[in-house]
Design an enzyme around this catalytic site. Structure first.
Site, PDB file in Angstrom:
ATOM      1  N   HIS A 192      41.985  45.932  39.208  1.00 44.29           N
ATOM      2  CA  HIS A 192      41.282  44.643  39.263  1.00 44.29           C
ATOM      3  C   HIS A 192      42.170  43.523  38.710  1.00 44.29           C
ATOM      4  O   HIS A 192      41.839  42.878  37.706  1.00 44.29           O
ATOM      5  CB  HIS A 192      39.970  44.726  38.463  1.00 44.29           C
ATOM      6  N   ASP A 196      38.963  37.188  40.865  1.00 42.62           N
ATOM      7  CA  ASP A 196      38.031  37.327  41.993  1.00 42.62           C
ATOM      8  C   ASP A 196      38.820  37.839  43.197  1.00 42.62           C
ATOM      9  O   ASP A 196      40.047  37.744  43.246  1.00 42.62           O
ATOM     10  CB  ASP A 196      37.383  35.972  42.312  1.00 42.62           C
ATOM     11  N   GLY A 197      38.116  38.385  44.162  1.00 45.89           N
ATOM     12  CA  GLY A 197      38.754  38.806  45.409  1.00 45.89           C
ATOM     13  C   GLY A 197      39.423  40.165  45.358  1.00 45.89           C
ATOM     14  O   GLY A 197      40.170  40.521  46.271  1.00 45.89           O
ATOM     15  N   ASN A 198      39.153  40.966  44.342  1.00 46.60           N
ATOM     16  CA  ASN A 198      39.828  42.257  44.192  1.00 46.60           C
ATOM     17  C   ASN A 198      39.421  43.259  45.271  1.00 46.60           C
ATOM     18  O   ASN A 198      40.262  44.008  45.764  1.00 46.60           O
ATOM     19  CB  ASN A 198      39.532  42.837  42.809  1.00 46.60           C
ATOM     20  N   GLY A 199      38.141  43.281  45.616  1.00 52.16           N
ATOM     21  CA  GLY A 199      37.689  44.211  46.649  1.00 52.16           C
ATOM     22  C   GLY A 199      38.318  43.905  47.992  1.00 52.16           C
ATOM     23  O   GLY A 199      38.830  44.805  48.675  1.00 52.16           O
ATOM     24  N   ARG A 200      38.308  42.641  48.371  1.00 49.93           N
ATOM     25  CA  ARG A 200      38.896  42.266  49.657  1.00 49.93           C
ATOM     26  C   ARG A 200      40.401  42.508  49.673  1.00 49.93           C
ATOM     27  O   ARG A 200      40.963  42.966  50.677  1.00 49.93           O
ATOM     28  CB  ARG A 200      38.579  40.798  49.952  1.00 49.93           C
ATOM     29  N   MET A 201      41.071  42.244  48.570  1.00 49.44           N
ATOM     30  CA  MET A 201      42.505  42.504  48.492  1.00 49.44           C
ATOM     31  C   MET A 201      42.798  43.995  48.615  1.00 49.44           C
ATOM     32  O   MET A 201      43.769  44.403  49.270  1.00 49.44           O
ATOM     33  CB  MET A 201      43.075  41.968  47.181  1.00 49.44           C
ATOM     34  N   SER A 202      41.978  44.825  48.000  1.00 45.62           N
ATOM     35  CA  SER A 202      42.192  46.270  48.060  1.00 45.62           C
ATOM     36  C   SER A 202      42.000  46.795  49.473  1.00 45.62           C
ATOM     37  O   SER A 202      42.757  47.663  49.933  1.00 45.62           O
ATOM     38  CB  SER A 202      41.240  46.980  47.088  1.00 45.62           C
ATOM     39  N   ARG A 203      41.005  46.267  50.155  1.00 46.55           N
ATOM     40  CA  ARG A 203      40.790  46.686  51.559  1.00 46.55           C
ATOM     41  C   ARG A 203      41.904  46.176  52.457  1.00 46.55           C
ATOM     42  O   ARG A 203      42.339  46.866  53.391  1.00 46.55           O
ATOM     43  CB  ARG A 203      39.412  46.200  52.019  1.00 46.55           C
TER      44      ARG A 203
END
Length: 379
Positions: A192, A196-203
């Site tokens: 993380h 912000d934006g960690n989920g979208r970056m990971s995907r």
């Protein structure tokens, strides 16, 4: 230390082999350039963007995402959602370019921060492209006062992200590409690194790894669309909680995460394979219908999305068919008069859908639902 790649079992290898078979067939379909390929690629990219942003609460329809991708004002999406979609689109476009980068390409902390800035640059107060400076808690969906996951301390972020970049460049290179992409996804979301934006970056990183490994073009290989379906989103959070633990715990078993991702890839590959097949059949049927009517075949670029249940915008048709504005307007008017398209909305919000006289056999085939097979059953 990062979460480690698990040893696969025979059942996992069997699922991987089935995914590889579907990818091989897809590559065979795409070996020869087809006139419908550009529209199909745009639609698949839009589905991925819509899926990944829906998970974060920025819901937009696939047609609205397609409009944003081609520079059109969306019909329904708010300004806030449009900004999120545009940021993700920009990052995904760069990922598609990186898929074709040469041997000079390398993963780095700087690359990850640059992608994050592309995705989140409209939130300047959240310091896009800079590491977070404070703690991060992923709260429980049932009770926001409960921390379902606590990320590592902020002072550890630069080092852990550097370790991830080093692993991406040279770690577990003998592991299957789908497994490496899934582990990159898990480790980035667990660290993380940003506010912000960690989920979208990971995907997005998941898709980038697949693209760089040459699995298949990014728009055909990602699982963002699958993850964005409500039931799958709940499972996604559940398995991340199961594997990640309540706090940063890289010693935990990651096999459940890999199996979740392999199932996602298998079912997404089924869906993409079906869409490619349907696209080819619908385009061919429309081609025959247009020829029988003595109409120019450029009109297929307007009729195809309508037959697939999507909407048509004049400007998008104009760009796809490489026409002047006047010619595009004339074609659209002719198709409306013939009953093959139906006009909806007014002024800047005008769009077109399948008309009552568009051959029903063509549209019915495109919209016939079919089940997805569960890959871990039957092995």
């Amino acid at each position: 230390m990062l979460y480690e790649t698990p040893a696969l079992h025979d059942i996992d290898e069997a699922v991987l082999a089935e995914i590889d078979d579907m990818r091989d067939r897809l590559r065979l379909h795409l070996r020869t350039t087809r006139r419908w390929e550009g529209q199909l690629r745009r639609n698949l990219t839009a589905r991925a963007i819509a899926g990944s942003n829906t998970i974060e609460g920025y819901a937009a329809s696939v047609p609205d995402v397609e409009d944003i991708m081609v520079g059109e004002a969306p019909i329904e999406a708010s300004d806030t959602v449009t900004a999120e979609i545009e940021g993700y689109r920009q990052a995904m476009t760069y990922i598609q370019r990186l898929a074709e980068a040469g041997e000079d390409f390398a993963y780095s902390k700087e690359l990850l921060n640059a992608l994050h800035f592309m995705m989140q640059g409209h939130h300047l107060l959240k310091r896009p492209g800079w590491w977070r400076t404070g703690p991060v808690y992923v709260t429980s969906a049932e009770d926001p006062t409960i921390a379902a996951y606590t990320a590592p301390d902020a002072v550890l972020v630069p080092g852990l992200t550097a370790e991830l970049a080093e692993w991406l460049n040279g770690g577990d290179l003998d592991a299957p590409a789908l497994v490496r992409a899934s582990m990159a996804h898990l480790n980035l979301v667990a660290v993380h690194p940003w506010a912000d934006g960690n989920g979208r970056m990971s995907r997005a990183l998941h898709t980038l790894v697949l693209a760089r490994e040459g699995v298949v073009a990014p728009e055909f290989s990602g699982i963002e669309e699958w993850l964005g379906r409500a039931r799958n989103t709940y499972r996604y959070y559940d398995v991340l909680a199961e594997v990640g633990g309540p706090v940063w715990s890289p010693e935990r078993d990651t096999l459940p995460w890999i199996r979740f991702c392999l199932r996602a890839h298998h079912q997404q590959a089924q869906a993409v394979e079906r869409q490619v097949k349907t696209t080819r059949e619908v385009w061919s049927a429309l081609d025959e219908a247009v020829e029988r009517q003595g109409r120019p075949d450029r009109m297929l670029y307007a009729l195809y999305p309508a037959a697939m249940g999507n909407r048509v915008r004049r400007a998008t048709y104009q760009a796809d068919a490489e026409l002047s504005e006047q010619q595009a307007q004339r074609d659209i008017r002719e198709l409306v008069r013939a009953g093959w398209l139906a006009a909806k909305g007014e002024a800047q919000g005008r769009y077109y859908t399948a008309g009552p006289d568009l051959p029903e056999g063509i549209t019915a085939e495109a919209r016939r639902p079919q089940p997805l097979r569960e890959p871990y059953q039957g092995h």
